[in-house]
Design a protein around this motif. Structure first.
Motif, mmCIF file in Angstrom:
data_model
loop_
_atom_site.group_PDB
_atom_site.id
_atom_site.type_symbol
_atom_site.label_atom_id
_atom_site.label_comp_id
_atom_site.label_asym_id
_atom_site.label_seq_id
_atom_site.Cartn_x
_atom_site.Cartn_y
_atom_site.Cartn_z
ATOM 1 N N ARG A 55 46.798 114.951 -81.947
ATOM 2 C CA ARG A 55 47.121 116.220 -81.474
ATOM 3 C C ARG A 55 46.326 116.823 -80.078
ATOM 4 N NH1 ARG A 55 44.695 118.645 -87.205
ATOM 5 N NH2 ARG A 55 43.251 117.025 -86.485
ATOM 6 N N ASP A 56 45.439 116.226 -79.727
ATOM 7 C CA ASP A 56 44.928 116.265 -78.437
ATOM 8 C C ASP A 56 45.609 115.637 -77.078
ATOM 9 O OD1 ASP A 56 42.714 117.945 -79.099
ATOM 10 O OD2 ASP A 56 41.695 116.221 -79.874
ATOM 11 N N ALA A 57 46.575 114.733 -77.287
ATOM 12 C CA ALA A 57 47.319 114.086 -76.306
ATOM 13 C C ALA A 57 46.243 113.509 -75.415
ATOM 14 C CB ALA A 57 48.334 114.863 -75.712
ATOM 15 N N GLY A 58 44.947 113.000 -75.894
ATOM 16 C CA GLY A 58 44.060 112.583 -74.786
ATOM 17 C C GLY A 58 44.284 111.166 -74.232
ATOM 18 N N GLY A 59 43.626 110.698 -73.071
ATOM 19 C CA GLY A 59 43.795 109.498 -72.484
ATOM 20 C C GLY A 59 44.648 109.812 -71.242
ATOM 21 N N ILE A 60 44.526 108.484 -70.384
ATOM 22 C CA ILE A 60 44.853 108.752 -69.259
ATOM 23 C C ILE A 60 46.691 108.668 -68.929
ATOM 24 C CG2 ILE A 60 44.913 106.143 -68.520
ATOM 25 C CD1 ILE A 60 43.467 106.784 -65.913
ATOM 26 N N LEU A 61 47.170 107.918 -69.942
ATOM 27 C CA LEU A 61 48.502 108.167 -70.124
ATOM 28 C C LEU A 61 49.184 109.563 -70.069
ATOM 29 C CD1 LEU A 61 51.108 106.660 -70.066
ATOM 30 C CD2 LEU A 61 50.988 106.478 -72.430
ATOM 31 N N TYR A 62 48.509 110.533 -70.732
ATOM 32 C CA TYR A 62 48.956 111.726 -70.918
ATOM 33 C C TYR A 62 48.489 112.619 -69.656
ATOM 34 C CZ TYR A 62 50.935 111.310 -75.502
ATOM 35 O OH TYR A 62 51.920 111.078 -76.571
ATOM 36 N N ASP A 63 47.314 112.336 -69.188
ATOM 37 C CA ASP A 63 46.670 113.325 -68.210
ATOM 38 C C ASP A 63 47.427 112.755 -66.877
ATOM 39 O OD1 ASP A 63 45.035 114.512 -66.828
ATOM 40 O OD2 ASP A 63 43.211 113.275 -66.790
ATOM 41 N N LEU A 64 46.959 111.703 -66.242
ATOM 42 C CA LEU A 64 47.619 111.233 -64.960
ATOM 43 C C LEU A 64 49.030 110.696 -65.158
ATOM 44 C CD1 LEU A 64 44.549 109.352 -63.478
ATOM 45 C CD2 LEU A 64 45.134 111.507 -63.402
ATOM 46 N N GLY A 65 49.152 110.137 -66.232
ATOM 47 C CA GLY A 65 50.704 109.521 -66.398
ATOM 48 C C GLY A 65 51.850 110.439 -66.520
ATOM 49 N N SER A 66 51.523 111.851 -66.948
ATOM 50 C CA SER A 66 52.412 112.937 -66.789
ATOM 51 C C SER A 66 52.703 113.149 -65.430
ATOM 52 C CB SER A 66 51.847 114.290 -67.320
ATOM 53 O OG SER A 66 51.695 113.981 -68.904
ATOM 54 N N HIS A 67 51.902 113.051 -64.358
ATOM 55 C CA HIS A 67 52.351 113.009 -63.072
ATOM 56 C C HIS A 67 53.124 112.232 -62.323
ATOM 57 C CE1 HIS A 67 49.999 116.824 -62.523
ATOM 58 N NE2 HIS A 67 48.674 116.238 -62.526
ATOM 59 N N LEU A 68 52.691 110.776 -62.633
ATOM 60 C CA LEU A 68 53.269 109.886 -62.096
ATOM 61 C C LEU A 68 54.841 109.402 -62.672
ATOM 62 C CD1 LEU A 68 50.546 107.138 -62.207
ATOM 63 C CD2 LEU A 68 51.102 108.580 -60.147
ATOM 64 N N ILE A 69 54.920 109.886 -63.925
ATOM 65 C CA ILE A 69 56.177 109.633 -64.366
ATOM 66 C C ILE A 69 57.300 110.634 -63.798
ATOM 67 C CG2 ILE A 69 57.457 109.951 -66.548
ATOM 68 C CD1 ILE A 69 55.034 108.648 -68.076
ATOM 69 N N ASP A 70 56.516 112.085 -63.791
ATOM 70 C CA ASP A 70 57.333 113.034 -63.245
ATOM 71 C C ASP A 70 57.861 112.878 -62.026
ATOM 72 O OD1 ASP A 70 58.408 116.271 -63.522
ATOM 73 O OD2 ASP A 70 57.042 116.022 -61.882
ATOM 74 N N GLN A 71 56.975 112.298 -60.830
ATOM 75 C CA GLN A 71 57.460 112.069 -59.686
ATOM 76 C C GLN A 71 58.253 110.941 -59.645
ATOM 77 O OE1 GLN A 71 53.615 111.062 -57.970
ATOM 78 N NE2 GLN A 71 53.268 113.164 -57.034
ATOM 79 N N ALA A 72 58.326 109.780 -60.379
ATOM 80 C CA ALA A 72 59.348 108.906 -60.289
ATOM 81 C C ALA A 72 60.711 109.512 -60.734
ATOM 82 C CB ALA A 72 58.794 107.597 -61.400
ATOM 83 N N VAL A 73 60.635 110.273 -62.017
ATOM 84 C CA VAL A 73 61.982 110.678 -62.405
ATOM 85 C C VAL A 73 62.647 111.760 -61.389
ATOM 86 C CG1 VAL A 73 62.952 112.074 -64.408
ATOM 87 C CG2 VAL A 73 61.258 110.026 -64.986
#
Length: 349
Positions: free
Chosen positions: A172-190
């Motif tokens: 429920r916290d969506a913790g960890g680096i995948l949700y944190d930094l990964g959200s940015h990296l994925i959004d840029q690629a898409v």
């Protein structure tokens, strides 16, 4: 018309990013900040003396017609409940990333947004990083030729976890680096190459006291054949290049980070001279072996996100980022978790 903004949350996201940007953009006024923490309340009063300080979001929903936009910069688990409360109260929303803790939760929020006829705009500010704007320009102009591979990294050296919800293993916290930094990296690629058709991932917990992913690699295969390779890590004692984009005619490589976050942390804003300008020593290289040159970095412009929000509120333009974008990112994260757990490539519908 000036839109009255209520900012919910005054941690790093609210204090460092949202409040300074909101206060710098014509057409917006930071009318209220919601925070229960006495120290943060005092910080708001010191920096923004004309801004109301509220200790509860209930005060927002009781003041129908007082605010024109709610910005949510709270821990992840509160994003959707607060966004739903704002929409129910008739107020448009900007919500920090990730917009939700799951794709299903984000889709339910999108349904309510459609029913209420009010936008929910995810804060994907890294689209306005100077180095990413440079990549987008080079890709769009054809300077690299046909892009073959897009490499992108957010790497840090943080050998010991910091206490807080971002290190929480509770889904429920969506913790960890995948949700944190990964959200940015994925959004840029898409944003560059569109929704991928396949996702592969390696997701690890490397630090002794960590309980959430802190070292992640994603490989996305897009419909046009471009492969995006994305790294995010808290365990990188030496940092790789921020971007390396390989085309069939040329490549572009740049290291370091966009300058805006550091400037915001030092108390600067887009109203200060030379905002978002990278120094020449930080320019990337464009070309081929033995025939490359320094490529000036485009200015970073986080303020443009909120300038576009103003146009959206006026009915002059669509949102700068849509909930569909955020849903795609969350679907990729969830596919990555499955891919890593099952050691396989996952196809996206």
């Amino acid at each position: 018309m000036t839109f009255r903004v209520a900012l919910v949350g005054y941690g790093t996201g609210g204090a460092v990013f949202h409040a300074p940007l909101i206060s710098s953009v014509p057409g917006l006024r930071l009318a209220a900040v919601v925070t229960r923490d006495p120290g943060r309340q005092q910080a708001v009063r010191s920096r923004y003396p004309d801004t109301r300080v509220l200790d509860s979001t209930d005060r927002l929903w009781e003041s129908t017609g007082t605010y024109d936009l709610v910005v949510i910069a709270t821990p992840n688990r509160q994003h959707v409940p607060l966004a739903r409360a704002a929409l129910t109260s008739g107020i448009p929303v900007v919500v920090d990333k990730p917009a939700a803790t799951s794709a299903a939760e984000a889709r339910s929020l999108a349904a309510l947004s459609a029913v209420r006829g009010l936008p929910v705009i995810p804060f994907h500010n890294r689209r306005w990083d100077g180095d990413f704007r440079t990549v987008r320009r080079l890709v769009g102009s054809g300077a690299l030729g046909r892009v073959l591979r897009f490499e992108s990294r957010f790497e840090r050296w943080r050998p010991r976890p910091k206490p807080g919800w971002k290190e929480s293993p509770d889904p429920r916290d969506a913790g960890g680096i995948l949700y944190d930094l990964g959200s940015h990296l994925i959004d840029q690629a898409v944003h560059l190459f569109g929704r991928p058709r396949e996702v592969y991932a390696e997701i690890d917990v490397r630090r002794r006291d960590a309980s959430t992913p802190d070292d992640v690699f994603l490989a996305l295969t897009h419909d046009d054949g471009v492969r995006s390779h994305l790294w995010m890590s808290a365990t990188a004692a030496q940092l790789g290049p921020r971007f390396r984009v390989l085309g069939h005619r040329a490549a572009y490589t740049v290291s370091g980070m966009d300058v805006q976050e550091e400037a915001l942390r030092r108390g600067l804003t887009p109203l200060d001279p030379d905002w978002g300008m990278a120094p020449p020593r930080a320019y990337g290289r464009l070309g081929t072996p033995g025939a490359d040159r320094a490529e000036p970095t485009d200015p970073g412009a986080y303020q443009d996100f909120y300038a576009d929000v103003v146009r959206t509120l006026r009915g002059e333009a669509p949102p700068p980022v849509t909930l569909t974008d955020a849903i795609t990112g969350l679907e990729i994260i969830e596919a990555a978790v499955t891919a890593a757990r099952e050691s396989r490539v996952v196809s996206l519908k």
